[in-house]
Design a protein around this motif. Structure first.
Motif, PDB file in Angstrom:
ATOM      1  N   ALA A 267      11.029 -11.133   8.576  1.00 30.80           N
ATOM      2  CA  ALA A 267      10.990 -10.041   7.605  1.00 30.80           C
ATOM      3  C   ALA A 267      10.369  -8.809   8.245  1.00 30.80           C
ATOM      4  CB  ALA A 267      10.205 -10.444   6.371  1.00 30.80           C
ATOM      5  N   MET A 268      10.888  -7.652   7.888  1.00 28.26           N
ATOM      6  CA  MET A 268      10.392  -6.368   8.367  1.00 28.26           C
ATOM      7  C   MET A 268      10.175  -5.451   7.173  1.00 28.26           C
ATOM      8  SD  MET A 268      12.401  -3.512  10.706  1.00 28.26           S
ATOM      9  CE  MET A 268      12.573  -4.601  12.130  1.00 28.26           C
ATOM     10  N   VAL A 269       9.051  -4.720   7.172  1.00 32.48           N
ATOM     11  CA  VAL A 269       8.754  -3.761   6.115  1.00 32.48           C
ATOM     12  C   VAL A 269       8.242  -2.481   6.763  1.00 32.48           C
ATOM     13  CG1 VAL A 269       7.194  -3.238   4.186  1.00 32.48           C
ATOM     14  CG2 VAL A 269       8.289  -5.463   4.309  1.00 32.48           C
ATOM     15  N   TYR A 270       8.621  -1.329   6.187  1.00 32.61           N
ATOM     16  CA  TYR A 270       8.125  -0.039   6.681  1.00 32.61           C
ATOM     17  C   TYR A 270       8.394   1.022   5.623  1.00 32.61           C
ATOM     18  CZ  TYR A 270      13.095   0.438   7.880  1.00 32.61           C
ATOM     19  OH  TYR A 270      14.463   0.462   7.826  1.00 32.61           O
ATOM     20  N   LEU A 271       7.758   2.165   5.788  1.00 37.89           N
ATOM     21  CA  LEU A 271       8.030   3.328   4.943  1.00 37.89           C
ATOM     22  C   LEU A 271       9.233   4.074   5.489  1.00 37.89           C
ATOM     23  CD1 LEU A 271       7.257   5.416   2.713  1.00 37.89           C
ATOM     24  CD2 LEU A 271       5.799   6.516   4.427  1.00 37.89           C
ATOM     25  N   TYR A 306       2.272   4.848   1.589  1.00 39.94           N
ATOM     26  CA  TYR A 306       2.633   4.605   2.986  1.00 39.94           C
ATOM     27  C   TYR A 306       2.169   3.205   3.356  1.00 39.94           C
ATOM     28  CZ  TYR A 306      -2.193   6.236   3.924  1.00 39.94           C
ATOM     29  OH  TYR A 306      -3.555   6.434   3.912  1.00 39.94           O
ATOM     30  N   GLY A 307       2.449   2.827   4.589  1.00 37.37           N
ATOM     31  CA  GLY A 307       2.144   1.460   4.998  1.00 37.37           C
ATOM     32  C   GLY A 307       3.262   0.528   4.584  1.00 37.37           C
ATOM     33  N   GLY A 308       2.883  -0.601   4.011  1.00 39.48           N
ATOM     34  CA  GLY A 308       3.818  -1.666   3.685  1.00 39.48           C
ATOM     35  C   GLY A 308       3.694  -2.761   4.726  1.00 39.48           C
TER      36      GLY A 308
END
Length: 348
Positions: A267-271, A306-308
């Motif tokens: 899994a990948m998460v980003y703004l 922001y973040g995640g």
């Protein structure tokens, strides 16, 4: 102190993402403020420690909820938790790195604080990218950014690694990826995930800028050896390891967070700075094709988000995604009105 990027709410934004708010986890009114003076802070990057519990890395941290005051400024700071984020009460911290009991949680490594990085560079602050641990040796490593200037798009001197053998204090190593004068080097904001014999490192530019996402890997025993890293590259016909890294994704990226979840899903998460939303992607492996973006949290739900950052105890079998989301808002006079981290829960 970092400048808040200016975001304007657009009517084109969706009103809700797949994740729902669970709780605020930092603040002057919470245990983080009462016990460890972690009142105003951001990021909260979770990673598995060598003892199996979770460390959370925070960026610029203050003893009051308002960063404008600059009281007890330090970074990075680490809090710890052994509580599963899926419990009814969510994430609960039980200790802080560098503190025996209660008291001010200190910086876990040297920070120039508008002075020197200790190696000749002018450094405004040090911001964590991610952490990783190796139970075989008892070591922990933190990837960090040496911040030169917070003017948007903020600029780094370099991305580096720091090592710890006691889990409380980290020594900055000579392993560094220097930024370029144009501030476009794609190896400045990192996320790290081990799988078997290798650590996989995904990286993007500093400053939350448009550009490529790169992928490298290194044998875990050689994580501090810069020459041991090899890129995942495209030669026009095929992808292979051992080449100069090629862009695996193009976008307007905030800090990436990648975790291999139980069940084997990556899994990948980003703004996403184009849509102003925290988004996720999935893949069958680090060097496999990544899915399209799925919106998790929108700007409407958490203004100036922001973040995640993915909690590593999220699962793919039960399809629960626990992410840490930062918020920093200001009033018309420029005074901070919120600067904290919250837990959101979504689905992949």
């Amino acid at each position: 102190m970092k400048a808040v990027f200016s975001l304007l709410l657009s009517s084109t934004l969706v009103s809700a993402g797949a994740s729902v708010y669970k709780k605020r986890v930092t603040g002057e009114d919470l245990d983080t403020g009462h016990r460890w003076h972690v009142a105003g802070t951001d990021l909260g990057i979770p990673y598995v420690l060598e003892n199996g519990s979770i460390g959370f890395l925070f960026g610029d941290t203050f003893g009051t909820q308002w960063p404008d005051d600059g009281i007890e400024w330090r970074s990075p700071v680490m809090l710890r938790s052994a509580v599963h984020p899926g419990e009814e009460d969510g994430i609960i911290f039980d200790s802080a790195a560098g503190v025996a009991g209660d008291g001010l949680a200190p910086e876990i490594m040297h920070n120039g604080h508008t002075g020197s990085d200790g190696a000749g560079a002018t450094e405004y602050s040090v911001i964590p990218n991610d952490g990783i641990s190796f139970p075989e040796t008892g070591e922990q490593f933190v990837s960090y950014m040496s911040i030169q200037d917070w003017t948007a798009p903020w600029k780094t001197n370099y991305a580096g690694l720091a090592r710890s053998t006691d889990g409380n204090t980290f020594t900055r190593l000579d392993t560094k990826w220097q930024n370029n004068p144009e501030n476009t080097d794609p190896f400045q904001m990192w996320t790290l995930q081990r799988d078997g014999d290798y650590v996989y490192a995904f990286s993007v530019r500093s400053g939350r800028q448009p550009g490529p996402m790169m992928l490298q890997r290194v044998p875990w025993q050689k994580i501090a050896d810069q020459s041991a890293y090899e890129g995942w590259g495209w030669n026009g016909t095929t992808w292979a390891w051992g080449r100069e890294p090629s862009a695996i994704l193009e976008g307007n990226f905030g800090e990436p967070s990648v975790r291999k979840l139980s069940g084997g899903t990556w899994a990948m998460v980003y703004l996403n700075l184009d849509t102003l939303s925290i988004v996720s992607r999935t893949a069958k492996g680090p060097d496999e094709v990544w899915s399209d973006e799925k919106v998790q949290v929108t700007f409407e739900e958490e203004p100036n988000l922001y973040g995640g950052f993915i909690h590593p105890w999220s699962t793919s079998e039960e399809n629960d995604l626990h992410i840490m989301v930062s918020k920093w808002t200001r009033d018309d006079a420029g005074r901070s009105t919120a600067y904290h981290v919250s837990q959101y829960v979504g689905t992949l």
